[in-house]
Write a protein that holds these residues in place. Structure first.
Motif, PDB file in Angstrom:
ATOM      1  N   VAL A 155       0.841  -1.195   0.000  1.00 22.78           N
ATOM      2  CA  VAL A 155       0.000   0.000   0.000  1.00 22.78           C
ATOM      3  C   VAL A 155       0.880   1.251   0.000  1.00 22.78           C
ATOM      4  O   VAL A 155       0.619   2.207  -0.734  1.00 22.78           O
ATOM      5  CB  VAL A 155      -0.944  -0.004   1.217  1.00 22.78           C
ATOM      6  CG1 VAL A 155      -1.720   1.315   1.286  1.00 22.78           C
ATOM      7  CG2 VAL A 155      -1.917  -1.182   1.133  1.00 22.78           C
ATOM      8  N   VAL A 156       1.934   1.233   0.810  1.00 25.84           N
ATOM      9  CA  VAL A 156       2.849   2.377   0.854  1.00 25.84           C
ATOM     10  C   VAL A 156       3.492   2.610  -0.517  1.00 25.84           C
ATOM     11  O   VAL A 156       3.572   3.737  -1.001  1.00 25.84           O
ATOM     12  CB  VAL A 156       3.941   2.157   1.919  1.00 25.84           C
ATOM     13  CG1 VAL A 156       5.057   3.192   1.787  1.00 25.84           C
ATOM     14  CG2 VAL A 156       3.329   2.210   3.317  1.00 25.84           C
ATOM     15  N   ARG A 157       3.913   1.521  -1.155  1.00 26.59           N
ATOM     16  CA  ARG A 157       4.584   1.649  -2.459  1.00 26.59           C
ATOM     17  C   ARG A 157       3.659   2.263  -3.502  1.00 26.59           C
ATOM     18  O   ARG A 157       4.020   3.214  -4.204  1.00 26.59           O
ATOM     19  CB  ARG A 157       5.060   0.272  -2.940  1.00 26.59           C
ATOM     20  CG  ARG A 157       5.863   0.314  -4.241  1.00 26.59           C
ATOM     21  CD  ARG A 157       6.167  -1.082  -4.746  1.00 26.59           C
ATOM     22  NE  ARG A 157       4.968  -1.798  -5.168  1.00 26.59           N
ATOM     23  CZ  ARG A 157       4.369  -1.603  -6.338  1.00 26.59           C
ATOM     24  NH1 ARG A 157       4.874  -0.715  -7.200  1.00 26.59           N
ATOM     25  NH2 ARG A 157       3.285  -2.267  -6.664  1.00 26.59           N
ATOM     26  N   VAL A 158       2.454   1.736  -3.592  1.00 29.76           N
ATOM     27  CA  VAL A 158       1.515   2.230  -4.606  1.00 29.76           C
ATOM     28  C   VAL A 158       1.054   3.648  -4.274  1.00 29.76           C
ATOM     29  O   VAL A 158       0.958   4.510  -5.157  1.00 29.76           O
ATOM     30  CB  VAL A 158       0.308   1.278  -4.734  1.00 29.76           C
ATOM     31  CG1 VAL A 158      -0.749   1.865  -5.670  1.00 29.76           C
ATOM     32  CG2 VAL A 158       0.767  -0.077  -5.265  1.00 29.76           C
ATOM     33  N   ALA A 159       0.776   3.905  -2.995  1.00 32.70           N
ATOM     34  CA  ALA A 159       0.314   5.241  -2.596  1.00 32.70           C
ATOM     35  C   ALA A 159       1.392   6.281  -2.871  1.00 32.70           C
ATOM     36  O   ALA A 159       1.098   7.397  -3.327  1.00 32.70           O
ATOM     37  CB  ALA A 159      -0.076   5.245  -1.126  1.00 32.70           C
ATOM     38  N   GLN A 160       2.639   5.955  -2.611  1.00 32.07           N
ATOM     39  CA  GLN A 160       3.717   6.903  -2.862  1.00 32.07           C
ATOM     40  C   GLN A 160       3.865   7.175  -4.353  1.00 32.07           C
ATOM     41  O   GLN A 160       4.117   8.315  -4.770  1.00 32.07           O
ATOM     42  CB  GLN A 160       5.037   6.374  -2.292  1.00 32.07           C
ATOM     43  CG  GLN A 160       6.168   7.396  -2.324  1.00 32.07           C
ATOM     44  CD  GLN A 160       5.871   8.633  -1.487  1.00 32.07           C
ATOM     45  OE1 GLN A 160       5.634   8.539  -0.291  1.00 32.07           O
ATOM     46  NE2 GLN A 160       5.860   9.805  -2.123  1.00 32.07           N
ATOM     47  N   THR A 161       3.692   6.122  -5.162  1.00 32.01           N
ATOM     48  CA  THR A 161       3.733   6.304  -6.622  1.00 32.01           C
ATOM     49  C   THR A 161       2.600   7.204  -7.083  1.00 32.01           C
ATOM     50  O   THR A 161       2.790   8.091  -7.930  1.00 32.01           O
ATOM     51  CB  THR A 161       3.634   4.938  -7.329  1.00 32.01           C
ATOM     52  OG1 THR A 161       4.748   4.120  -6.939  1.00 32.01           O
ATOM     53  CG2 THR A 161       3.653   5.097  -8.841  1.00 32.01           C
ATOM     54  N   MET A 162       1.408   6.988  -6.517  1.00 34.11           N
ATOM     55  CA  MET A 162       0.263   7.851  -6.851  1.00 34.11           C
ATOM     56  C   MET A 162       0.590   9.309  -6.536  1.00 34.11           C
ATOM     57  O   MET A 162       0.332  10.208  -7.346  1.00 34.11           O
ATOM     58  CB  MET A 162      -0.962   7.456  -6.011  1.00 34.11           C
ATOM     59  CG  MET A 162      -1.671   6.203  -6.397  1.00 34.11           C
ATOM     60  SD  MET A 162      -3.130   6.021  -5.307  1.00 34.11           S
ATOM     61  CE  MET A 162      -3.574   4.324  -5.672  1.00 34.11           C
ATOM     62  N   LYS A 163       1.142   9.535  -5.349  1.00 32.69           N
ATOM     63  CA  LYS A 163       1.426  10.911  -4.928  1.00 32.69           C
ATOM     64  C   LYS A 163       2.447  11.562  -5.848  1.00 32.69           C
ATOM     65  O   LYS A 163       2.259  12.710  -6.287  1.00 32.69           O
ATOM     66  CB  LYS A 163       1.932  10.921  -3.485  1.00 32.69           C
ATOM     67  CG  LYS A 163       2.221  12.326  -2.968  1.00 32.69           C
ATOM     68  CD  LYS A 163       2.634  12.314  -1.512  1.00 32.69           C
ATOM     69  CE  LYS A 163       2.916  13.735  -1.017  1.00 32.69           C
ATOM     70  NZ  LYS A 163       3.279  13.757   0.417  1.00 32.69           N
ATOM     71  N   ASN A 164       3.522  10.839  -6.160  1.00 31.04           N
ATOM     72  CA  ASN A 164       4.556  11.396  -7.034  1.00 31.04           C
ATOM     73  C   ASN A 164       3.972  11.759  -8.400  1.00 31.04           C
ATOM     74  O   ASN A 164       4.259  12.833  -8.957  1.00 31.04           O
ATOM     75  CB  ASN A 164       5.698  10.394  -7.200  1.00 31.04           C
ATOM     76  CG  ASN A 164       6.434  10.126  -5.894  1.00 31.04           C
ATOM     77  OD1 ASN A 164       6.322  10.893  -4.936  1.00 31.04           O
ATOM     78  ND2 ASN A 164       7.163   9.035  -5.842  1.00 31.04           N
ATOM     79  N   THR A 165       3.166  10.851  -8.942  1.00 27.20           N
ATOM     80  CA  THR A 165       2.571  11.091 -10.258  1.00 27.20           C
ATOM     81  C   THR A 165       1.638  12.289 -10.243  1.00 27.20           C
ATOM     82  O   THR A 165       1.679  13.157 -11.134  1.00 27.20           O
ATOM     83  CB  THR A 165       1.793   9.834 -10.712  1.00 27.20           C
ATOM     84  OG1 THR A 165       2.683   8.718 -10.767  1.00 27.20           O
ATOM     85  CG2 THR A 165       1.158  10.049 -12.077  1.00 27.20           C
ATOM     86  N   GLN A 166       0.795  12.346  -9.215  1.00 23.84           N
ATOM     87  CA  GLN A 166      -0.189  13.437  -9.169  1.00 23.84           C
ATOM     88  C   GLN A 166       0.466  14.792  -8.909  1.00 23.84           C
ATOM     89  O   GLN A 166      -0.007  15.828  -9.392  1.00 23.84           O
ATOM     90  CB  GLN A 166      -1.258  13.128  -8.126  1.00 23.84           C
ATOM     91  CG  GLN A 166      -2.111  11.933  -8.528  1.00 23.84           C
ATOM     92  CD  GLN A 166      -3.366  11.765  -7.686  1.00 23.84           C
ATOM     93  OE1 GLN A 166      -3.878  12.717  -7.118  1.00 23.84           O
ATOM     94  NE2 GLN A 166      -3.861  10.539  -7.609  1.00 23.84           N
TER      95      GLN A 166
END
Length: 222
Positions: free
Chosen positions: A195-206
């Motif tokens: 969850v941390v990995r995907v959420a961090q990727t989401m944040k970076n992208t957004q």
């Protein structure tokens, strides 16, 4: 030649004989207890191996489950807006970022729904939206932070020409701000590595897309 005498013994090989001091019975009890402990330990190990995956699975009311469910809903609206922009926007750059957002967030929806399935949880759950967030973020008129209202969605669908670009860029900018707020809440409260990995990727992208959206807003003003 007489073999040298030795006092070394192999304790486990000695056959215990009861004596008046009761040492042999005590020894037999000790070995039996040890054997039982080994067996119990082995069984606990098996049980632990079976139970651990279940114990670490997020529960129905967990931050992880709430984040996966609510972010799926949040992403679904972003995908819908992006498809409208891809179909009707006038600027090629706006249509391109719409494609990027639609494909990226649809993929993330797939990942989050897979989590829920693997955790043995329903896609919807029984708790109110955003109840997993500890900062008091609220749902207004059924909408999570940053989501467009039904009236705004209708206006975007009905818009023509450059007005599509302008409305989409404004709505998506606000949408991303609300999304990052939710992502930060999840990152602050979960230690689930995936969850941390995907959420961090989401944040970076957004965050990158927010900068691009701001630049495109200036371009769309003409």
């Amino acid at each position: 030649m007489t073999a040298p005498a030795t006092t070394d013994t192999e304790p486990d090989d000695v056959v215990a004989t009861p004596d008046e001091g009761g040492r042999a019975p005590a020894r037999r009890y000790g070995l039996a207890a040890l054997a039982i402990m080994v067996v119990v330990g082995l069984l606990l190990g098996y049980a632990g191996g079976l139970l651990t995956p279940r114990l670490v699975r997020p529960g129905d009311s967990s931050v992880e489950a709430g984040f996966a469910r609510d972010m799926t809903t949040h992403h679904a609206q972003a995908v819908e807006m992006s498809l409208i922009a891809y179909r009707s926007a006038t600027l090629p750059e706006v249509r391109q970022i719409a494609v990027d957002i639609a494909t990226g967030q649809q993929g993330e929806i797939g990942a989050m729904q897979t989590w829920l399935r693997e955790w043995g949880l329903s896609p919807t759950g029984s708790n109110p939206p955003m109840s997993w967030m500890s900062d008091g973020a609220t749902v207004k008129d059924g909408l999570m932070p940053g989501m467009a209202t039904p009236q705004q969605m209708t206006s975007l669908r009905d818009a023509k020409g450059i007005e599509v670009d302008r409305q989409f860029l404004k709505l998506m900018y606000d949408h991303h701000l609300g999304g990052i707020h939710m992502i930060d809440a999840a990152l602050g409260e979960t230690d689930n590595a995936e969850v941390v990995r995907v959420a961090q990727t989401m944040k970076n992208t957004q965050q990158i897309e927010l900068n691009n959206l701001r630049q495109l807003q200036a371009q769309a003003k003409g």
